[in-house]
Design an enzyme around this catalytic site. Structure first.
Site, PDB file in Angstrom:
ATOM      1  N   LYS A  14       0.343  -1.344   0.029  1.00  0.00           N
ATOM      2  CA  LYS A  14      -0.349  -0.223  -0.265  1.00  0.00           C
ATOM      3  C   LYS A  14       1.083   0.965  -0.260  1.00  0.00           C
ATOM      4  O   LYS A  14       0.787   2.048  -0.758  1.00  0.00           O
ATOM      5  CB  LYS A  14      -1.152   0.155   1.584  1.00  0.00           C
ATOM      6  CG  LYS A  14      -1.384  -1.395   1.148  1.00  0.00           C
ATOM      7  CD  LYS A  14      -3.551  -1.166   2.434  1.00  0.00           C
ATOM      8  CE  LYS A  14      -1.969  -1.140   3.993  1.00  0.00           C
ATOM      9  NZ  LYS A  14      -2.215  -2.513   4.344  1.00  0.00           N
ATOM     10  N   ARG A 146      -1.018  -9.714  12.936  1.00  0.00           N
ATOM     11  CA  ARG A 146      -1.831  -8.292  11.959  1.00  0.00           C
ATOM     12  C   ARG A 146      -2.759  -9.317  10.727  1.00  0.00           C
ATOM     13  O   ARG A 146      -3.587  -8.377  10.442  1.00  0.00           O
ATOM     14  CB  ARG A 146      -0.851  -7.895  12.057  1.00  0.00           C
ATOM     15  CG  ARG A 146      -0.732  -6.647  13.245  1.00  0.00           C
ATOM     16  CD  ARG A 146       0.996  -6.343  12.489  1.00  0.00           C
ATOM     17  NE  ARG A 146       0.694  -5.224  11.025  1.00  0.00           N
ATOM     18  CZ  ARG A 146       2.645  -5.276  10.319  1.00  0.00           C
ATOM     19  NH1 ARG A 146       3.650  -6.006  11.061  1.00  0.00           N
ATOM     20  NH2 ARG A 146       2.854  -4.609   9.861  1.00  0.00           N
TER      21      ARG A 146
HETATM   22  P1  ATP Z   1       1.816  -1.760   4.352  1.00  0.00           P
HETATM   23  O1  ATP Z   1       2.640  -2.834   4.989  1.00  0.00           O
HETATM   24  O2  ATP Z   1       0.422  -2.738   3.830  1.00  0.00           O
HETATM   25  O3  ATP Z   1       1.169  -0.328   4.704  1.00  0.00           O
HETATM   26  P2  ATP Z   1       0.525  -2.379   7.577  1.00  0.00           P
HETATM   27  O4  ATP Z   1      -0.391  -3.399   7.921  1.00  0.00           O
HETATM   28  O5  ATP Z   1       2.165  -2.820   7.861  1.00  0.00           O
HETATM   29  O6  ATP Z   1       0.416  -2.216   6.116  1.00  0.00           O
HETATM   30  P3  ATP Z   1       0.013   0.265   8.423  1.00  0.00           P
HETATM   31  O7  ATP Z   1      -1.016   0.950   8.082  1.00  0.00           O
HETATM   32  O8  ATP Z   1       1.300   1.406   8.330  1.00  0.00           O
HETATM   33  O9  ATP Z   1       0.978  -1.063   8.100  1.00  0.00           O
HETATM   34  O10 ATP Z   1      -0.518  -0.179   9.972  1.00  0.00           O
HETATM   35  C1  ATP Z   1       0.663  -0.714  11.663  1.00  0.00           C
HETATM   36  C2  ATP Z   1      -0.583  -0.808  11.785  1.00  0.00           C
HETATM   37  O11 ATP Z   1      -1.139   0.981  12.702  1.00  0.00           O
HETATM   38  C3  ATP Z   1      -1.969  -1.601  12.119  1.00  0.00           C
HETATM   39  O12 ATP Z   1      -1.176  -2.876  12.401  1.00  0.00           O
HETATM   40  C4  ATP Z   1      -3.099  -1.464  13.285  1.00  0.00           C
HETATM   41  O13 ATP Z   1      -2.595  -1.647  14.561  1.00  0.00           O
HETATM   42  C5  ATP Z   1      -2.016  -0.099  13.293  1.00  0.00           C
HETATM   43  N1  ATP Z   1      -3.542   1.366  12.371  1.00  0.00           N
HETATM   44  C6  ATP Z   1      -3.327   1.711  11.356  1.00  0.00           C
HETATM   45  N2  ATP Z   1      -4.131   2.368  10.666  1.00  0.00           N
HETATM   46  C7  ATP Z   1      -5.876   1.571  10.986  1.00  0.00           C
HETATM   47  C8  ATP Z   1      -6.982   2.014  11.484  1.00  0.00           C
HETATM   48  N3  ATP Z   1      -7.444   2.250  10.122  1.00  0.00           N
HETATM   49  N4  ATP Z   1      -7.464   1.597  12.685  1.00  0.00           N
HETATM   50  C9  ATP Z   1      -6.850   1.069  13.396  1.00  0.00           C
HETATM   51  N5  ATP Z   1      -5.784   1.037  14.066  1.00  0.00           N
HETATM   52  C10 ATP Z   1      -4.994   1.599  12.173  1.00  0.00           C
END
Ligand code: ATP
Ligand code: MG
Length: 193
Positions: A14, A146
């Site tokens: 993303k 996650r």
């Molecule tokens: P990617 O690698 O595809 O960017 P990701 O899941 O590794 O995705 P982030 O989107 O950076 O990483 O999110 C990291 C953490 O922040 C999530 O695991 C969650 O705990 C919290 N978080 C982020 N966005 C939200 C949301 N919309 N609602 C609740 N918690 C969130």
């Protein structure tokens, strides 16, 4: 306003594809993960709360997350032409709240770019990122949680946005460039942009 939601499992790319979308469509990027990590790094009260959830691989509560997002939309003039929402919404409640927030601004989610990546590839990418960036939630135990949270709370958004008529499914495997070519083609075909 042209608003894109970039959607997919942890590690689906993303953030990477958001950078391409910004360069190409001139949109404002809101990554909720980055917003929260910034609060953690600065040691704010919100950062302390966020860390207690993030370190366990869980989501921040919806009402808190929605108020953070509303605050950014209200206080960021650059967001008025259009936004890439990266990492938000992650639950059906958040999606409904986003719909209402945008409707108040006479806007809507115009496209949802859904990056579809096989589970084993996600785990490989996240473990590699954990080694390279030191992101503390990129370890095997937290990654598993996650992915569980993704399947139970976030995956249902796929059907929600298919019904809304704006879901663009994109195969998120291959080179960054070829994936972005597919995204651009899908946006052009379905949204005329
Ligand atoms: P990617 O690698 O595809 O960017 P990701 O899941 O590794 O995705 P982030 O989107 O950076 O990483 O999110 C990291 C953490 O922040 C999530 O695991 C969650 O705990 C919290 N978080 C982020 N966005 C939200 C949301 N919309 N609602 C609740 N918690 C969130
Ligand atoms: Mg990210």
């Amino acid at each position: 306003m042209f608003n894109i939601v970039i959607f997919g499992a942890p590690g689906s790319g993303k953030g990477t594809q958001s950078e391409n979308l910004i360069a190409n469509y001139g949109l404002f990027h809101i990554s909720t993960g980055e917003v929260l990590r910034d609060h953690i790094a600065r040691g704010t009260e919100l950062g302390k709360v966020a860390e207690s959830y993030i370190s366990k691989g869980n989501l921040i509560p919806d009402d808190l997350m929605v108020s953070i997002l509303a605050d950014i939309l209200d206080n960021t003039p650059e967001a008025k032409d259009g936004v890439i929402f990266d990492g938000f919404p992650r639950t059906i409640n958040q999606a409904k709240a986003l719909k209402a927030m945008l409707a108040e601004r006479n806007a809507q989610v115009d496209a949802v770019v859904g990056l579809e990546v096989e589970e084993q590839e996600l785990i490989t990418r996240l473990l590699k990122r954990g080694e390279e960036s030191g992101r503390s939630d990129d370890n095997m135990e937290t990654i598993k949680q996650r992915l569980n949270v993704y399947h139970s709370q976030t995956q249902p958004l796929h059907d929600f946005y298919v019904e809304e008529g704006c879901y663009l499914g994109i195969k998120g495997m291959g080179t960054v460039e070829s994936i972005f070519d597919d995204i651009k083609a899908a946006i052009k075909e379905k949204c005329g942009k």
